[in-house]
Design an enzyme around this catalytic site. Structure first.
Site, PDB file in Angstrom:
ATOM      1  CB  CYS A  86      -1.581   7.021   1.123  1.00  0.00           C
ATOM      2  SG  CYS A  86      -2.895   6.164   2.015  1.00  0.00           S
ATOM      3  CD  GLU A 108      -2.895  -1.277   0.334  1.00  0.00           C
ATOM      4  OE1 GLU A 108      -3.084  -0.311  -0.415  1.00  0.00           O
ATOM      5  OE2 GLU A 108      -3.572  -2.323   0.255  1.00  0.00           O
TER       6      GLU A 108
HETATM    7  P1  NAD Z   1       8.428   4.864   4.587  1.00  0.00           P
HETATM    8  O1  NAD Z   1       8.323   4.098   3.327  1.00  0.00           O
HETATM    9  O2  NAD Z   1       9.598   5.718   4.801  1.00  0.00           O
HETATM   10  O3  NAD Z   1       8.372   3.854   5.828  1.00  0.00           O
HETATM   11  C1  NAD Z   1       7.326   2.930   5.995  1.00  0.00           C
HETATM   12  C2  NAD Z   1       7.836   1.771   6.820  1.00  0.00           C
HETATM   13  O4  NAD Z   1       8.857   1.109   6.087  1.00  0.00           O
HETATM   14  C3  NAD Z   1       8.468   2.175   8.151  1.00  0.00           C
HETATM   15  O5  NAD Z   1       8.169   1.188   9.110  1.00  0.00           O
HETATM   16  C4  NAD Z   1       9.937   2.166   7.830  1.00  0.00           C
HETATM   17  O6  NAD Z   1      10.754   1.979   8.945  1.00  0.00           O
HETATM   18  C5  NAD Z   1      10.003   0.971   6.907  1.00  0.00           C
HETATM   19  N1  NAD Z   1      11.193   0.924   6.061  1.00  0.00           N
HETATM   20  C6  NAD Z   1      11.949   1.945   5.596  1.00  0.00           C
HETATM   21  N2  NAD Z   1      12.977   1.478   4.870  1.00  0.00           N
HETATM   22  C7  NAD Z   1      12.859   0.122   4.860  1.00  0.00           C
HETATM   23  C8  NAD Z   1      13.597  -0.933   4.269  1.00  0.00           C
HETATM   24  N3  NAD Z   1      14.690  -0.706   3.551  1.00  0.00           N
HETATM   25  N4  NAD Z   1      13.170  -2.196   4.446  1.00  0.00           N
HETATM   26  C9  NAD Z   1      12.047  -2.463   5.148  1.00  0.00           C
HETATM   27  N5  NAD Z   1      11.325  -1.504   5.752  1.00  0.00           N
HETATM   28  C10 NAD Z   1      11.715  -0.228   5.611  1.00  0.00           C
HETATM   29  O7  NAD Z   1       7.063   5.687   4.686  1.00  0.00           O
HETATM   30  P2  NAD Z   1       6.617   6.671   5.845  1.00  0.00           P
HETATM   31  O8  NAD Z   1       7.338   7.954   5.688  1.00  0.00           O
HETATM   32  O9  NAD Z   1       6.629   5.986   7.168  1.00  0.00           O
HETATM   33  O10 NAD Z   1       5.069   6.875   5.439  1.00  0.00           O
HETATM   34  C11 NAD Z   1       4.675   7.746   4.449  1.00  0.00           C
HETATM   35  C12 NAD Z   1       4.407   7.023   3.148  1.00  0.00           C
HETATM   36  O11 NAD Z   1       3.459   5.987   3.362  1.00  0.00           O
HETATM   37  C13 NAD Z   1       3.796   7.902   2.096  1.00  0.00           C
HETATM   38  O12 NAD Z   1       4.403   7.676   0.847  1.00  0.00           O
HETATM   39  C14 NAD Z   1       2.345   7.459   2.053  1.00  0.00           C
HETATM   40  O13 NAD Z   1       1.689   7.682   0.840  1.00  0.00           O
HETATM   41  C15 NAD Z   1       2.454   6.036   2.360  1.00  0.00           C
HETATM   42  N6  NAD Z   1       1.183   5.532   2.883  1.00  0.00           N
HETATM   43  C16 NAD Z   1       0.433   4.710   2.100  1.00  0.00           C
HETATM   44  C17 NAD Z   1      -0.793   4.251   2.548  1.00  0.00           C
HETATM   45  C18 NAD Z   1      -1.630   3.329   1.706  1.00  0.00           C
HETATM   46  O14 NAD Z   1      -2.483   2.649   2.255  1.00  0.00           O
HETATM   47  N7  NAD Z   1      -1.445   3.266   0.417  1.00  0.00           N
HETATM   48  C19 NAD Z   1      -1.246   4.616   3.808  1.00  0.00           C
HETATM   49  C20 NAD Z   1      -0.460   5.444   4.587  1.00  0.00           C
HETATM   50  C21 NAD Z   1       0.764   5.888   4.116  1.00  0.00           C
END
Ligand code: NAD
Length: 492
Positions: A291, A257
């Site tokens: 998002c 997502e």
């Molecule tokens: P992010 O991608 O930076 O982090 C999300 C998660 O991934 C965190 O737990 C982070 O620690 C982890 N992560 C980061 N690098 C990783 C790696 N190399 N391997 C595994 N895990 C890793 O996102 P964020 O800043 O926490 O959230 C914002 C983003 O989330 C925005 O792009 C938003 O659109 C998206 N989002 C999407 C939805 C949806 O349902 N489509 C909902 C909410 C947020």
């Protein structure tokens, strides 16, 4: 809500523990930068232990096969979450700066658990198909739904409990075991969830929590562990892509997502008195940190000046400030780096000729501390501009003009790599519906409505993700089908 600092530990194999090297990290409130608490900073060894516990629980207990027991546990989870919902909502405000009136969405999270428990009763765990002829044999078939195994659930900070529970509850209901890794910004909401789970009959190892300040340690250790069968990820598109490529090793299942840049099409017959407050309010919801939010408004040329004037008036009147205040709709931004990122996007748009109709500044006049970006409206750009293509993830609305033809509005709406949400404002239900059908996104809201609910599949097209969460479609992602045939003439 309690303002006491919280100390979070790891929850592995049914026990609380420190990180293997004793490391912790601070969690700070984005509103005033005060300390919310500390969390254990897991090492690679802790991640391996959590995965090992989840693996053993899946492989050696009756958890994957005992639907009735799991349903009992899910009901306990629902009840337990209900008891701490004020703490969960308060923690979302303290850790993530989510405005208090929006943090109360916790009720819908609990409803989702209840819906999933209800689904377990009517779900076709085994479905018998009528006899079929193949290769000269007549066979009866049973289609069985079996859990996938160990699920790595990786969540973002912008709706911490919604995401943590939204992955954990259906994963467990389906018979999987779980290792949850929340975002470094919001580990303590996940600790509260683990505390609730620790009070249920969910056996040791079935649910495990890893908190980590370092994505390479927490995230990469989890995705690099071949004992994990599935990753259920919500977060940025870039990280989702990385997880998908790592999951490809071993052909592990992913549900992703990801980000969005949802278009909101205003048709020339829209009721602007309803459409404009709804449109700006939805874009700025959760301080624009969502998002699916409608961050691009598409306006027909003949209404452009009027709509822009109204949009700016609503944005300027948006209650913006202390997230604890009941009237606040736009609060702080999660961290300084995010403010700098969105300021960069808006500044570059300005330099490229865009008009910043309101906002466009960092900081808040009433607060010395915290991370702030004023509700902003950007205009005089076309759909190819960086600001019209990039997910800002803050209270920044881009207003785009189209020539009044419905097909042109659809073309601009679809001119993005994302496809999470779409929005249509019109008083003509048939016309709005045709546009909704033509939008390439996983969900569309027509008028002042919202498609997200426990029974409704949610997810994206294109760079907004793979797979669905919620609804029967989302539940099925946690399962795999096995077909068993027997000769049709026997009852075996
Ligand atoms: P992010 O991608 O930076 O982090 C999300 C998660 O991934 C965190 O737990 C982070 O620690 C982890 N992560 C980061 N690098 C990783 C790696 N190399 N391997 C595994 N895990 C890793 O996102 P964020 O800043 O926490 O959230 C914002 C983003 O989330 C925005 O792009 C938003 O659109 C998206 N989002 C999407 C939805 C949806 O349902 N489509 C909902 C909410 C947020």
């Amino acid at each position: 809500m309690s303002d006491t600092n919280k100390t979070g530990r790891l929850y592995i194999d049914g026990a609380w523990r420190e990180a293997a090297n004793g490391a912790t990290f601070e969690v700070r409130n984005p509103f005033d930068e005060s300390l919310v608490g500390t969390a254990a900073d897991a090492t690679g060894r802790d991640v391996a232990d959590a995965v090992g516990a989840a693996r053993t629980a899946f492989d050696t207990t009756t958890w994957p096969t005992d639907v009735d027991f799991r349903k009992h546990c899910l009901r306990q989870l629902e009840e337990g979450l209900g008891k701490v919902k004020a703490e969960l909502a308060g923690m979302a405000t303290r850790e993530a700066g989510i405005p208090a009136n929006q943090a109360n969405l916790i009720d819908s999270v609990i409803e989702e658990v209840a819906w999933t428990a209800g689904l377990m009763d009517r779900f076709g765990w085994e479905v018998t198909l009528p006899a079929a002829e193949m290769l000269g044999m007549s066979s009866s078939r049973v289609v069985r739904q079996e859990p996938r195994g160990v699920v790595g659930a990786i969540t973002p900070w912008n709706a911490p409990t919604g995401m943590n529970v939204g992955k954990t509850a259906p994963a467990l209901a389906a018979g999987n075991t779980v290792v949850l890794k929340p975002a470094p910004d919001t580990p303590l909401s996940a600790v509260l969830l683990a505390e609730v789970i620790a009070e249920t009959d969910i056996p040791p190892g079935v649910f495990n929590l890893i908190t980590s300040n370092d994505n390479a340690v927490g995230g990469d250790a989890l995705t690099g562990d071949p004992r994990v069968n599935m990753f259920h990820f919500t977060g940025s598109t870039a990280v989702g892509q990385r997880i998908a490529s790592r999951a490809a090793v071993g052909f592990r299942k992913v549900v992703l997502e990801l980000g969005g840049k949802s278009a909101n099409i205003i048709l020339d017959d829209a009721d602007l008195d309803t459409a404009i407050p709804y449109s700006v309010g939805m874009c700025m919801y959760n301080s624009g940190q969502g998002c699916l939010l409608p961050t691009r408004i598409l306006v027909p040329g003949n209404l452009y000046d009027e709509v822009l004037q109204r949009v700016v008036a609503v944005a300027e009147a948006m209650p913006w400030g202390d997230p604890r205040a009941e009237q606040t709709l736009v609060g702080p931004i999660i961290r300084r780096g995010q403010v700098e990122r969105m300021a960069g996007l808006v500044d570059r748009a300005r330099e490229a000729g865009a008009t910043i109709a309101t906002g466009g500044t960092s900081g808040h006049p009433d607060f010395e501390k915290g991370h702030w970006y004023r509700p902003t409206v950007v205009t005089d750009v076309d759909e190819t501009a960086e600001i019209a293509q990039t997910e800002v993830f803050g209270p920044v609305l881009t207003v785009l003009r189209y020539d009044g033809r419905d097909e042109e509005a659809v073309r601009i709406a679809n001119a993005t790599r994302y496809g999470l949400g779409g929005f249509v404002q019109s008083t003509d239900a048939g016309r709005a519906r045709e546009i909704a059908n033509a939008l390439r996104s996983g969900g569309v809201a027509i008028g002042p409505s919202f498609w997200v609910a426990p029974d409704t599949p949610f997810g994206g097209y294109g760079a907004s993700g793979i797979g669905r969460e919620r609804g029967v479609e989302g539940f099925l992602e946690f399962l795999q089908a096995k077909a068993i045939s027997t000769p049709a003439t026997t009852n075996a």
